[in-house]
Design a protein around this motif. Structure first.
Motif, short mmCIF file in Angstrom:
data_model
loop_
_atom_site.label_atom_id
_atom_site.label_comp_id
_atom_site.label_asym_id
_atom_site.label_seq_id
_atom_site.Cartn_x
_atom_site.Cartn_y
_atom_site.Cartn_z
N ALA A 56 0.83 -1.22 0.00
CA ALA A 56 0.00 0.00 0.00
C ALA A 56 0.86 1.25 0.00
O ALA A 56 0.54 2.26 -0.65
CB ALA A 56 -0.93 -0.02 1.23
N THR A 57 1.97 1.17 0.78
CA THR A 57 2.88 2.33 0.81
C THR A 57 3.47 2.60 -0.56
O THR A 57 3.57 3.75 -1.01
CB THR A 57 3.99 2.10 1.84
OG1 THR A 57 3.41 1.87 3.12
CG2 THR A 57 4.92 3.30 1.89
N VAL A 58 3.87 1.54 -1.27
CA VAL A 58 4.44 1.71 -2.62
C VAL A 58 3.40 2.32 -3.55
O VAL A 58 3.69 3.25 -4.32
CB VAL A 58 4.92 0.34 -3.15
CG1 VAL A 58 5.31 0.45 -4.62
CG2 VAL A 58 6.10 -0.15 -2.32
N ILE A 59 2.19 1.79 -3.48
CA ILE A 59 1.13 2.35 -4.34
C ILE A 59 0.84 3.78 -3.99
O ILE A 59 0.66 4.65 -4.87
CB ILE A 59 -0.14 1.47 -4.19
CG1 ILE A 59 0.12 0.07 -4.75
CG2 ILE A 59 -1.32 2.13 -4.93
CD1 ILE A 59 -1.01 -0.90 -4.50
N GLN A 60 0.80 4.05 -2.68
CA GLN A 60 0.52 5.43 -2.24
C GLN A 60 1.60 6.38 -2.74
O GLN A 60 1.32 7.49 -3.19
CB GLN A 60 0.43 5.46 -0.72
CG GLN A 60 0.03 6.83 -0.18
CD GLN A 60 -0.09 6.79 1.35
OE1 GLN A 60 0.35 5.84 1.98
NE2 GLN A 60 -0.71 7.81 1.90
N ASN A 61 2.87 5.95 -2.66
CA ASN A 61 3.97 6.80 -3.14
C ASN A 61 3.85 7.05 -4.64
O ASN A 61 4.09 8.16 -5.13
CB ASN A 61 5.32 6.16 -2.81
CG ASN A 61 5.61 6.18 -1.31
OD1 ASN A 61 5.06 7.02 -0.57
ND2 ASN A 61 6.44 5.26 -0.86
N ARG A 62 3.51 5.99 -5.37
CA ARG A 62 3.36 6.17 -6.81
C ARG A 62 2.21 7.11 -7.15
O ARG A 62 2.33 7.97 -8.04
CB ARG A 62 3.12 4.81 -7.46
CG ARG A 62 4.34 3.89 -7.43
CD ARG A 62 4.03 2.55 -8.09
NE ARG A 62 5.19 1.67 -8.06
CZ ARG A 62 5.20 0.40 -8.50
NH1 ARG A 62 4.06 -0.12 -8.99
NH2 ARG A 62 6.31 -0.33 -8.46
N VAL A 63 1.10 6.92 -6.41
CA VAL A 63 -0.03 7.83 -6.66
C VAL A 63 0.33 9.28 -6.32
O VAL A 63 0.00 10.22 -7.05
CB VAL A 63 -1.26 7.37 -5.84
CG1 VAL A 63 -2.38 8.41 -5.91
CG2 VAL A 63 -1.75 6.02 -6.35
#
Length: 533
Positions: free
Chosen positions: A51-58
């Motif tokens: 989720a953190t990786v996705i959040q950073n990408r978003v």
């Protein structure tokens, strides 16, 4: 318990130790709960990392979009600023293009004012046409009575046909043509060799004998008036010439005789012409001479003579002319000019400016022309009084006040008191002193009757002065009169460049502003520099 079970327990114990479970290991439920808790925690941690990786990408994607948005807003703002500047420039050009009277309080074109102006112009045009019809009718009646036109008006076209600038341009463009003296021993200026010397000498002697040395002239029936732009000269001086030195001597002699007068000088040459007819095997050679009064096609540009410098310029001009004639001797396929045997100087004297004349009536009616009723020869100074004492809405000076101011101007410029025997303003002797003392640029206009119009004829300029004096010069052949012009554009229908004071632009031209800008960019700077030099 067998060995395998013991090994499994040992492995389980190691696993429980690693996950930090120190409880009852024989309790199956407790062990299972501990293992499930660890597995759940690991799954949660893995999910959190994902989720953190996705959040950073978003977040990164949103940051990039935000940066693009900000960049686009800045670009839009710059484009809007450029459009605003361009719009202001267009508005400025449009304001310059339109008459200021057609703009409202905000500087925006007012169509109501435009229609009113067009209506006024049409009304003025109709009134002008009616006025002209009335004037024509009155003129026909006056012609019968001969009340105001007892003296035939003098056509002064030739007085202002050209000026110093034209002659300077001719000298500059033809200076490469230098007269080369031929080795022949002759009493005329030879331009090229002749094919039959005996025939040439016979015709030459006849031409030279037309000159009467006792009265220094020649006889002829009448002056050539074939051109409407020519008038009979005040005086002419004729002489045979054998060299350029004779020409220069003749010019100096005429200047010494006329230097007390205001005059323009024109010149023409007497020439000998060779004509060859037939072919190379059978040729007929003939010679003829042409006197200056008949050679109107060769008449040289006139120049206003104001000083010795003008005479020196005219000498250079005539030397260049002779060199040009030597370069181009052929008049057609059969004839060519082979020599110059004489010269005629035509003198056109200016009348002094002062006395009023009958033909002023048609000009006084114009609202752009100001006339002062003066019984003494002060018309030049009274016209100039409209510069030193301009009329206003609250104050309009009477003629007596202007005459008094004219006398003060006369005393200030000339350093002496005015006397009633003053003969009038002398443009040759007085003009330089006047413009230098008053530091003013003078522009002389005159009236032409065919077709009727007013035009600029002469500029008298002083360096580094922005004061302008526009005057109308009217001549009836005996007297001349000067009046003040308040509005040159309305009088002439042209707008003159306020830098070089030479180039004219028609008021009705829809490209007036663009033409003036092009002139100032391309030619006006060069012309103004020449004037300063």
């Amino acid at each position: 318990m067998n060995v395998n079970d013991q090994q499994k327990r040992s492995n389980l114990s190691s696993v429980l130790t690693k996950i930090g479970f120190y409880g009852q290991r024989n309790n199956v439920n407790a062990v299972e709960q501990a293992i499930n808790a660890v597995v759940s925690r690991n799954i949660y941690m893995n999910q959190s990392k994902a989720a953190t990786v996705i959040q950073n990408r978003v977040r990164k994607w949103f940051d990039q979009r935000e940066q693009q948005r900000l960049t686009r807003e800045q670009q839009l703002q710059k484009e809007q600023e450029q459009l605003q500047k361009q719009r202001e420039l267009y508005i400025k050009e449009l304001r310059e293009e339109f008459d200021p009277e057609l703009l409202d309080e905000k500087g925006i074109f007012d169509p109501v004012r435009y229609r009113q102006q067009q209506h006024q112009l049409r009304a003025q045009e109709i009134e002008e046409r009616r006025r002209k019809q009335d004037e024509d009718r009155y003129a026909r009646q006056a012609q019968l009575l001969n009340e105001f036109h007892n003296i035939e008006d003098m056509n002064i076209d030739i007085l202002f046909e050209t000026d110093q600038q034209e002659i300077s341009d001719y000298i500059r463009t033809h200076e490469k043509y230098v007269y080369h003296h031929l080795s022949t021993d002759n009493d005329v200026i030879m331009l090229c060799d002749v094919q039959n010397q005996d025939q040439f000498n016979r015709i030459k002697n006849i031409a030279l004998n037309r000159y009467n040395k006792e009265i220094a002239t020649l006889s002829y029936k009448q002056y050539n008036l074939s051109s409407i732009n020519q008038i009979k000269p005040t005086k002419q001086y004729y002489s045979n010439i054998a060299s350029q030195a004779d020409l220069i001597k003749h010019l100096d002699s005429v200047y010494d005789k006329e230097k007390g007068n205001v005059f323009k000088l024109a010149v023409d040459f007497g020439v000998l012409i060779e004509r060859v007819d037939g072919n190379n095997e059978d040729q007929t050679i003939k010679y003829k001479y042409m006197l200056p009064v008949d050679a109107s096609s060769e008449r040289r540009a006139p120049l206003e003579i104001r000083s010795r410098d003008n005479i020196n310029m005219y000498k250079q001009y005539l030397r260049t002319t002779i060199g040009s004639m030597q370069k181009r001797t052929n008049t057609d396929t059969h004839e060519k000019i082979v020599s110059i045997f004489s010269i005629m100087l035509f003198v056109f004297r200016y009348p002094l400016a002062g006395a009023a004349i009958p033909s002023l009536k048609q000009h006084i009616k114009r609202r752009e022309i100001y006339y002062v009723d003066c019984k003494v020869n002060l018309c030049f100074q009274t016209a100039y009084s409209f510069i030193t004492m301009p009329n206003s809405k609250d104050k309009r000076w009477k003629d007596l006040s202007r005459i008094a101011e004219a006398k003060r101007i006369f005393s200030r410029v000339n350093g002496v008191e005015f006397r009633d025997n003053y003969q009038g303003f002398d443009f040759v002797g007085d003009i330089d002193n006047f413009i230098n003392k008053e530091q003013i640029n003078m522009h002389m206009y005159t009236y032409e009757s065919d077709p009727p119009h007013y035009e600029l004829t002469q500029n008298y300029l002083v360096n580094r002065s922005d004061k302008q004096f526009n005057m109308l010069f009217i001549n009836d052949g005996i007297n001349a009169h000067i009046m003040y012009i308040s509005d040159v554009e309305s009088l002439t229908g042209f707008r003159y460049c306020n830098i070089c004071h030479r180039q004219a632009f028609r008021i009705g031209d829809k490209n007036l502003q663009q033409s003036m800008r092009n002139h100032m960019k391309n030619m006006c700077t060069i012309i103004s520099v020449q004037i300063m030099m």
